[in-house]
Scaffold this active site. Structure first.
Site, short mmCIF file in Angstrom:
data_model
loop_
_atom_site.label_atom_id
_atom_site.label_comp_id
_atom_site.label_asym_id
_atom_site.label_seq_id
_atom_site.Cartn_x
_atom_site.Cartn_y
_atom_site.Cartn_z
CE LYS A 65 -4.12 -2.00 2.13
NZ LYS A 65 -5.05 -1.94 3.25
CG ASP A 101 -8.29 -0.07 3.71
OD1 ASP A 101 -9.02 -0.85 3.09
OD2 ASP A 101 -7.05 -0.18 3.75
CB ALA A 126 0.46 3.11 15.97
P1 NDP Z 1 0.99 -3.48 10.46
O1 NDP Z 1 1.94 -4.60 10.44
O2 NDP Z 1 1.30 -2.21 9.76
O3 NDP Z 1 0.69 -3.07 12.02
C1 NDP Z 1 0.45 -4.06 12.99
C2 NDP Z 1 0.06 -3.40 14.30
O4 NDP Z 1 -0.26 -4.45 15.22
C3 NDP Z 1 1.16 -2.56 14.93
O5 NDP Z 1 0.58 -1.47 15.59
C4 NDP Z 1 1.78 -3.55 15.93
O6 NDP Z 1 2.40 -2.93 17.03
C5 NDP Z 1 0.53 -4.27 16.40
N1 NDP Z 1 0.82 -5.58 16.97
C6 NDP Z 1 1.28 -6.69 16.30
N2 NDP Z 1 1.39 -7.72 17.17
C7 NDP Z 1 1.04 -7.24 18.40
C8 NDP Z 1 0.95 -7.82 19.68
N3 NDP Z 1 1.26 -9.09 19.92
N4 NDP Z 1 0.51 -7.05 20.71
C9 NDP Z 1 0.19 -5.75 20.50
N5 NDP Z 1 0.25 -5.14 19.29
C10 NDP Z 1 0.66 -5.88 18.26
O7 NDP Z 1 -0.40 -4.10 9.96
P2 NDP Z 1 -1.67 -3.29 9.41
O8 NDP Z 1 -1.86 -2.11 10.29
O9 NDP Z 1 -1.56 -3.06 7.96
O10 NDP Z 1 -2.86 -4.35 9.62
C11 NDP Z 1 -3.32 -4.68 10.93
C12 NDP Z 1 -4.47 -5.68 10.84
O11 NDP Z 1 -5.61 -5.08 10.25
C13 NDP Z 1 -4.09 -6.90 9.97
O12 NDP Z 1 -4.38 -8.09 10.71
C14 NDP Z 1 -4.97 -6.75 8.74
O13 NDP Z 1 -5.40 -7.99 8.22
C15 NDP Z 1 -6.17 -5.94 9.27
N6 NDP Z 1 -6.81 -5.14 8.21
C16 NDP Z 1 -8.13 -5.35 7.90
C17 NDP Z 1 -8.76 -4.62 6.89
C18 NDP Z 1 -10.21 -4.86 6.55
O14 NDP Z 1 -10.66 -4.44 5.47
N7 NDP Z 1 -10.99 -5.49 7.40
C19 NDP Z 1 -8.02 -3.59 6.12
C20 NDP Z 1 -6.65 -3.42 6.55
C21 NDP Z 1 -6.08 -4.18 7.54
P3 NDP Z 1 3.92 -2.41 16.96
O15 NDP Z 1 3.86 -1.05 16.34
O16 NDP Z 1 4.38 -2.39 18.38
O17 NDP Z 1 4.69 -3.42 16.12
#
Ligand code: NDP
Length: 271
Positions: A65, A101, A126
């Protein structure tokens, strides 16, 4: 026949081909819609080639993206604020881009009779998804928005980016609980999906009326199960958002807006 595709890596489990084919069937438009795997290193050349070789529009998903945002010649305001886009198309020799989104999320909330106006809202996470929904969420004027993220610096950077929105926005460490009763908690983290526990102060659920998990699954999602166990009755998952964002992309490309309820029910029952 109009030709579309979703690009990402991995991509083979994407629901987008099914969703868009159903939209097209409903509206009587002849389309093809494929799922094409593209590695980040090949993104620019492969995407340009698709758009030059007859594809009328592309959806873009993880992890492409941000690359799509950089590739585009013209980006919508929401796309610029998100720094990432999920919809590409070509017009007069230029690549256009939008991010649907956040609009998909707020439409799904409204479809479920949830208003964000004057709400006291929490967003967990975030990453890219949080960033892409923030402009749309803030445009609905919550009273206060708290971002909780495992890596605190990332939520603080988002607060800095969006602090001029007019909404009171703050970042707190993941285990902290914002003051006052909460309206809703939106989970944008990938914990659960990637098989990790979400380190969160569970008392947060006792203060909230509803939860929304951007993730979705056949059964109750990991996050919504935590919310339910803590007593929240209204727990929604991100399937409605997925179908909603697809409908907005479809309208951008074809000028016709599909309805979402039938397709949402269809996809839900086929998970
Ligand atoms: P990113 O990898 O950019 O971000 C992941 C986020 O999750 C970060 O804030 C990360 O924290 C946090 N995280 C990961 N593991 C943990 C944990 N064990 N405990 C706490 N926080 C955690 O992913 P995206 O933001 O792109 O996507 C996030 C989710 O949203 C995905 O599962 C995706 O499938 C879903 N999604 C759904 C959509 C829909 O249309 N329904 C559209 C877009 C996304 P940190 O910063 O500390 O690493």
């Amino acid at each position: 026949m109009k030709k579309f595709a979703v690009i990402g890596q991995p991509i083979k489990h994407s629901l987008s081909p099914r969703i868009h084919s159903e939209f097209a069937k409903e509206l009587g438009i002849d389309i093809s819609y494929e799922a094409i795997e593209i590695a980040p290193k090949d993104f620019n050349s492969a995407t340009k080639q698709l758009l030059e070789n007859g594809y009328d529009g592309l959806n873009v998903t993880l992890p492409l993206k941000e690359l799509a945002y950089s590739l585009a010649d013209e980006v919508s305001q929401i796309g610029r604020e998100s720094g990432a886009v999920n919809t590409l198309w070509k017009e007069k020799g230029k690549i256009f881009a939008d991010s649907t989104d956040g609009k998909g999320l707020v439409e799904d909330l409204l479809n479920n009779q949830i208003s964000l106006k004057d709400s006291n809202l929490v967003i967990l996470g975030a990453g890219g998804a949080a960033r892409s929904i923030l402009p749309s969420v803030l445009s609905l004027h919550p009273k206060r928005l708290t971002l909780l993220n495992r890596t605190f610096e990332k939520s603080r950077a988002l607060v800095d980016q969006f602090k001029a929105s007019g909404v009171q926005i703050q970042a707190l460490p993941m285990e902290e609980i914002p003051e006052g009763s909460l309206t809703g908690v939106i989970n944008t983290t990938s914990a659960g999906v990637i098989g990790e526990d979400l380190i969160l102060n569970q008392r947060i659920f006792q203060k909230a009326d509803w939860s929304y998990d951007l993730n979705y699954s056949k059964e109750t999602t990991y996050f919504n199960q935590l919310a339910k166990d803590a007593g929240i009755e209204v727990c929604l998952d991100g399937l409605g958002m997925l179908v909603g964002q697809a409908a907005i992309s479809f309208k951008i490309w074809t000028g016709k807006r599909p309805s979402t309820n039938r397709v949402l029910n269809l996809i839900k029952s086929s998970l």
